[in-house]
Write an enzyme that holds these catalytic residues in place. Structure first.
Site, PDB file in Angstrom:
ATOM      1  N   GLY A  71       0.829  -1.207   0.000  1.00 14.81           N
ATOM      2  CA  GLY A  71       0.000   0.000   0.000  1.00 14.81           C
ATOM      3  C   GLY A  71       0.855   1.245   0.000  1.00 14.81           C
ATOM      4  N   ASN A  72       0.257   2.382   0.254  1.00 12.68           N
ATOM      5  CA  ASN A  72       1.011   3.635   0.331  1.00 12.68           C
ATOM      6  C   ASN A  72       0.387   4.531   1.393  1.00 12.68           C
ATOM      7  OD1 ASN A  72      -1.035   5.393  -1.013  1.00 12.68           O
ATOM      8  ND2 ASN A  72      -0.652   3.966  -2.696  1.00 12.68           N
TER       9      ASN A  72
END
Ligand code: CTP
Length: 421
Positions: free
Chosen positions: A212-213
Site C-alpha cells: 500500500g502507500n
C-alpha cells in the site's frame, strides 16, 4: 447564505464584480461594503445594481438599522476581495475607521481575504506578520496568484481568479451540498459532472497482507466537497482512505489499481472533468497467494515478483484523445483531465523538472505538483503545490499555492471552473 463582500482599493476591484455575480447566481444574498478608496476603481452604482442592495462605505448611513453592527453580525460569510496591505493591517490590528472594518470586527462566521498588492508589499515582514496573525485567528487568507501585476512587473500579488475565490469562500463556509440544490443548480460547476479518484490502492500479497502507500485520501475528499459546493455532480472513486467519502457524492469503493482503473474508465464516460488524485500502486504482486504466506522451516525467504499496473491517468487521456479524433469532435470535447504528481527530486533532477516531464508524459490538462517526503504531504493538513499546464512558458514563474487541503482544493476547482468557462 448572507454574504458580505468587502472590496478594497486596488485595480483588481473590477474582478470583485465577477465574484459578486458568481455569488448571486448561486442564490446567495450579498451586501457589498467597499472602502472609500475602492470607489475610485469601481463605483457605488455598479455594486448596488449587481447586488440589489444599497451600498455605503461609512458607519453614518442607515444608522437607524445599526448597520455597522448588524452587517457583520448577520453575515454567514465575509469575503474581502481585493484585500490590500492596508486592509489586512487594519483587520489584523482591529482598527475600525469605516463600515468594512467595523463589519470585520463584528463577524462571527468565516472570513476569507483574497489579497492583491505588489510583490514587495506582500513579501514585507509587516504584511506577512499581519497575514500570520489573521490566519492564527481562523481567517482564511488566500495566497495571491503569481503573474503580471498592474505595472510591467510580475510576481506573487495578483488577485486570484473569481472562480477560485468563490470556491475558497464556499469551502470556508462548508456549505452543505443540499443547500446548493435547494436554491436550484448554481455555482460555477452547475450542470457539470466531476469524477474524482482518491486514497491509496492496496495490492494483495495474500489474504492478510498488501502493498500500500501513505495516501490519506484527504485531498481527494476536499476536492469532492469543493466541487459539490460549486454545484457539480460528483462521482467519487475511493481507494483506501483515512477519512470518510463526502456525503453528496456518488461513491464507488475500490481496493486495487485494476479495480480503480475499471471504475474510472466507467465513471469518466460523459464526465466534464476527471481528477486523478488517488495514489496508485505502480506495481502489484504477480500472483497473490490464496493462503497466508508462512515462514518456512528451511530458512528460505519468499521473493515477491512484481508486475506493472496500467497507468490510469495516461489511459484516460489517450481514450479521450482517440474519441476526439474518431468523432472529428472539437479539440476541447471530452473531459478536462487533471493529474497529480508527487515528487521528491533527487540528485539527477529537481521536483519541478520531474513535474514538467510528467506533464508531457501523461498529457493531462493540468498537473498539480506536490513535493513529498516522509513528513511532507501524506496525511498532513497543509501543503504547497505548483500548477503546471501544457504550453507554459518555461521562463515564467510557476503558479504556486500553499494552504490547507481545502484551500488547495479551492485553487484546483477554481482553475477547473475557469478553464471550462
Ligand atoms: N497514476 C495513474 N496510474 C498509475 C500511477 C499513477 O493514474 N499507475 C496517476 C496518479 O493518480 C497521479 C499521476 O498519475 O495523478 C502521477 O502519479 P505519480 O505516482 O506521481 O506518477 P507515476 O506515473 O507513478 O510516475 P513515477 O513513478 O515515474 O514518478
Amino acid at each position: 447564505m448572507r454574504i458580505v463582500l468587502g472590496v478594497g482599493g486596488g485595480i483588481a476591484a473590477y474582478k470583485a464584480a465577477l465574484l459578486l455575480r458568481l455569488f448571486t447566481e448561486a442564490g446567495h444574498d450579498v451586501t457589498v461594503v467597499p472602502t472609500e478608496a475602492s470607489l475610485r476603481f469601481v463605483g457605488v452604482a455598479t455594486w448596488e445594481a449587481l447586488s440589489g442592495h444599497p451600498v455605503t462605505t461609512t458607519v453614518f448611513d442607515a444608522v437607524e438599522t445599526v448597520n455597522h453592527v448588524r452587517l457583520g453580525h448577520e453575515a454567514d460569510l465575509v469575503v474581502v476581495a481585493p484585500a490590500t496591505a492596508d486592509l489586512l493591517a487594519k483587520a489584523a490590528t482591529g482598527q475600525a475607521p469605516d463600515l468594512l472594518t467595523n463589519t470585520l470586527l463584528m463577524a462571527r462566521g468565516p472570513v476569507v481575504f483574497a489579497p492583491a498588492m505588489h510583490t514587495e508589499m506582500w513579501a514585507h515582514p509587516a504584511t506577512q506578520a499581519n497575514v500570520a496573525l489573521l490566519r492564527s485567528r481562523g481567517a482564511v487568507v488566500m495566497e495571491p496568484g503569481v503573474g503580471r501585476l498592474t505595472g510591467p512587473d510580475s510576481g506573487p500579488g495578483r488577485l486570484r481568479e473569481p472562480e477560485e475565490i468563490f470556491a475558497a469562500a464556499l469551502a470556508a463556509a462548508r456549505q452543505e451540498p443540499a443547500a446548493a440544490s435547494e436554491t436550484g443548480p448554481a455555482g460555477p460547476l452547475a450542470g457539470r459532472t466531476v469524477v474524482i479518484s482518491a486514497g491509496g490502492t492496496r495490492e494483495p500479497l495474500d489474504p492478510v497482507r498488501f502493498l500500500g502507500n501513505r495516501s490519506s485520501g484527504k485531498q481527494g475528499a476536499a476536492l469532492a466537497e469543493t466541487a459539490l459546493a460549486a454545484g457539480a455532480q460528483v462521482r467519487f472513486v475511493a481507494a483506501h482512505m483515512d477519512v470518510p467519502p463526502p456525503p453528496g457524492a456518488e461513491t464507488t469503493r475500490v481496493e486495487t489499481a485494476l479495480e480503480l482503473r475499471d471504475a474510472m474508465l466507467k465513471a469518466a464516460d460523459g464526465a466534464d472533468v476527471v481528477i486523478m488524485s488517488a495514489a496508485v500502486a505502480d506495481f502489484r504482486p504477480a500472483a497473490a497467494s490464496d493462503t497466508k504466506i508462512k515462514k518456512r522451516d528451511d530458512g528460505q525467504d519468499p521473493v515477491i515478483e512484481l508486475v506493472r499496473n496500467p497507468d490510469i491517468l495516461r489511459e484516460l487521456v489517450v481514450r479521450r484523445d482517440e474519441q476526439r479524433r474518431a468523432d472529428g469532435a472539437l479539440p476541447d470535447s471530452g473531459p478536462l483531465i487533471v493529474g497529480f504528481a508527487a515528487e521528491t527530486g533527487d540528485a539527477g533532477s529537481d521536483v519541478l523538472a520531474y513535474g514538467r516531464h510528467k506533464l508531457d508524459r501523461k498529457g493531462c490538462d493540468l498537473l498539480v505538483l506536490n513535493r513529498v517526503g516522509r513528513n511532507l504531504v501524506f496525511g498532513q493538513d497543509s501543503t504547497e503545490v505548483m500548477f503546471l499546464t501544457p504550453g507554459m512558458d518555461p521562463a515564467a514563474p510557476v503558479p504556486t499555492l500553499a494552504g490547507t487541503k481545502a484551500e488547495i482544493a479551492a485553487g484546483i476547482i477554481g482553475r477547473v471552473a475557469a478553464a471550462l468557462r
